[in-house]
Structure formats: C-alpha cells, structure tokens
Scaffold this active site. Structure first.
Site, short mmCIF file in Angstrom:
data_model
loop_
_atom_site.label_atom_id
_atom_site.label_comp_id
_atom_site.label_asym_id
_atom_site.label_seq_id
_atom_site.Cartn_x
_atom_site.Cartn_y
_atom_site.Cartn_z
N SER A 64 3.56 35.65 -83.94
CA SER A 64 4.83 35.83 -84.97
C SER A 64 4.06 37.35 -85.42
CB SER A 64 3.84 35.41 -85.80
OG SER A 64 4.00 33.93 -85.58
N1 SAH Z 1 0.35 31.06 -84.27
C1 SAH Z 1 1.37 31.16 -83.47
C2 SAH Z 1 2.88 31.16 -83.25
C3 SAH Z 1 3.51 30.32 -82.18
S1 SAH Z 1 5.08 30.53 -83.26
C4 SAH Z 1 0.66 32.73 -83.14
O1 SAH Z 1 0.23 33.51 -83.66
O2 SAH Z 1 0.93 33.04 -81.54
C5 SAH Z 1 4.99 28.51 -83.08
C6 SAH Z 1 4.62 27.92 -82.63
O3 SAH Z 1 4.92 26.79 -83.16
C7 SAH Z 1 4.56 27.22 -80.47
O4 SAH Z 1 4.05 27.20 -79.79
C8 SAH Z 1 5.29 26.11 -81.19
O5 SAH Z 1 5.39 25.96 -79.40
C9 SAH Z 1 4.37 25.43 -82.12
N2 SAH Z 1 5.40 24.75 -82.12
C10 SAH Z 1 5.95 24.08 -82.39
N3 SAH Z 1 6.30 22.35 -82.88
C11 SAH Z 1 5.88 22.09 -83.56
C12 SAH Z 1 5.11 20.90 -83.84
N4 SAH Z 1 5.86 19.55 -84.03
N5 SAH Z 1 3.74 20.47 -82.95
C13 SAH Z 1 2.52 21.46 -83.22
N6 SAH Z 1 3.60 22.78 -82.89
C14 SAH Z 1 4.18 23.20 -82.57
#
Ligand code: SAH
Length: 213
Positions: A64
């Site tokens: 993000s």
């Molecule tokens: N907090 C992270 C943001 C990653 S983007 C960072 O700082 O890097 C969002 C993340 O949510 C991705 O890694 C994706 O795989 C995860 N995601 C998507 N759907 C999900 C679900 N149903 N349960 C858990 N994680 C999920």
C-alpha cells in the site's frame, strides 16, 4: 539487507510528504520514519521505495501507499498493548507499522506465497506479530476475538459481518468498501448491536478476494 544513510534520508522526506498530506499522529509518522520500506519490496522497485506510491509485490498484489497506511493506522487510534487484527498481510509493511505502535498483531493472508515469504521476513527485521495465518480474511480470527481494532488492507465489496462481530465494545474497524474505487469507512462498536459508521475519502486497493481458488 542494507539500510543506508541514503535510505534514512529518503525516509525522512517521505515522512514530510505524508505529513503535508494531513497525517498528524506522531507515532504513525515515527513508524514510517523508522521502517525500511525498501526491504519490503522487490528489487526491481527499490529505487522507488520512498515515493508515496503503491508498488507491485508478489502474487499480483501491492504494498500500500505510505499515505494510505498512515491514514488507516491513524483511524485505528492504537494504544500500546492493543490487540489488533489485520486482513491482508501482503508484504508485511502495515504489520510492521502496527508492531512499531506497540500493538499485539494478528494478521491473515490468503496468498500462500506471500504468507510464507512475509512470515519468514518480518522476524528477521525484529517484527514479531502474535500470529500470522494463511486463511480467509472474510472470516476474521474468531478464536482470538475480540479485537480493539481491525484493519482491512484490500478493497472489500461489502463489510464482512464476522469482522464487526469480532470487535470489542468501543473497538474500531477500518475498511475500504467498494468495487473499483473504495470509500474508507470506519465502524466504531458502541454496543453489542450498535455501530457508528463514518465515511472518509476515496482510495484504490487490490480486491479482498472471496474464498475461491
Ligand atoms: N498490508 C499489505 C497490503 C497488501 S495488498 C502491505 O502493506 O503490503 C492486500 C493483501 O490482501 C494482498 O496481499 C492480498 O493477497 C490479501 N488478500 C486479498 N483477499 C484476502 C482475503 N480474503 N483474506 C486475506 N487476505 C486477502
């Protein structure tokens, strides 16, 4: 894994950028000033690590934008020792911010590859979440509930009921809601069945995927 003076300098500039965009919580700004974001990114994006932008990580996901991380974290109003749940561990950058604020962090990731990579990586930097699990964030982590706050770091097409149910009374859920564009939404639990909802600006996240593979 190197963190040089150049990185530290770029990080302080990033703190100023995030501050200029309206973030005022000093602990959040300090966390951004401290965490080596470049180490959370793939080598091809290293030069961009301290821009206020989202970048690709593994499994078609993104780390993000720092402003977004700061905005969501500020809304959580974390106090040291708070039990918090993160949905979407991803690169672990947001997890590290929560650890810096002294939270007891529980986090869920549904991409196996990212789950494995980040579970190994975070402790190397000294960030010890209480629990990182590979699973479906729509369900939350019922065995560890209730939480003081819950943060969803992917775009949710709707608000999953289990997440509201797993909040403490007085607890806060910060969740971007929407399909292509999301409205940052805060729910504060006022009572067993009472929630106060506040909407903030628009953000763009990768989707919170429903349990299918
Ligand atoms: N907090 C992270 C943001 C990653 S983007 C960072 O700082 O890097 C969002 C993340 O949510 C991705 O890694 C994706 O795989 C995860 N995601 C998507 N759907 C999900 C679900 N149903 N349960 C858990 N994680 C999920």
């Amino acid at each position: 894994m190197k963190d040089t003076f150049k990185h530290k300098g770029l990080r302080q500039q990033l703190v100023q950028v995030v501050k200029a965009k309206g973030i005022t919580n000093n602990s959040v700004l300090e966390a951004i000033g401290k965490i080596p974001r470049h180490l959370f990114m793939d080598s091809s994006f290293l030069d961009h690590a301290y821009q206020d932008k989202a970048f690709p990580i593994a499994a078609d996901q993104t780390i993000s934008q720092p402003y977004t991380v700061a905005f969501q974290t500020e809304l959580m109003q974390i106090k040291r020792g708070d039990k918090v749940l993160e949905i979407g561990t991803g690169s672990g950058y947001q997890t590290a911010v929560l650890c810096e604020l002294g939270a007891k962090v529980y986090s869920i990731e549904r991409q196996q590859e990212l789950f494995k990579k980040t579970s190994k990586f975070l402790p190397k930097l000294g960030y010890r979440a209480k629990k990182l699990i590979f699973g479906d964030g729509y369900k939350g982590m019922v065995e560890e509930a209730p939480f003081k706050s819950i943060i969803v770091t992917a775009g949710a097409p709707f608000v999953p009921k289990p997440l509201l149910a797993q909040l403490d009374i007085g607890g806060r859920l910060v969740i971007p809601v929407g399909d292509t564009v999301q409205t940052m939404t805060l729910f504060v639990r006022k009572g067993p069945k009472a929630f106060e909802k506040t909407e903030f600006g628009e953000f763009r996240f990768v989707p919170l995927l429903e349990d299918k593979n």
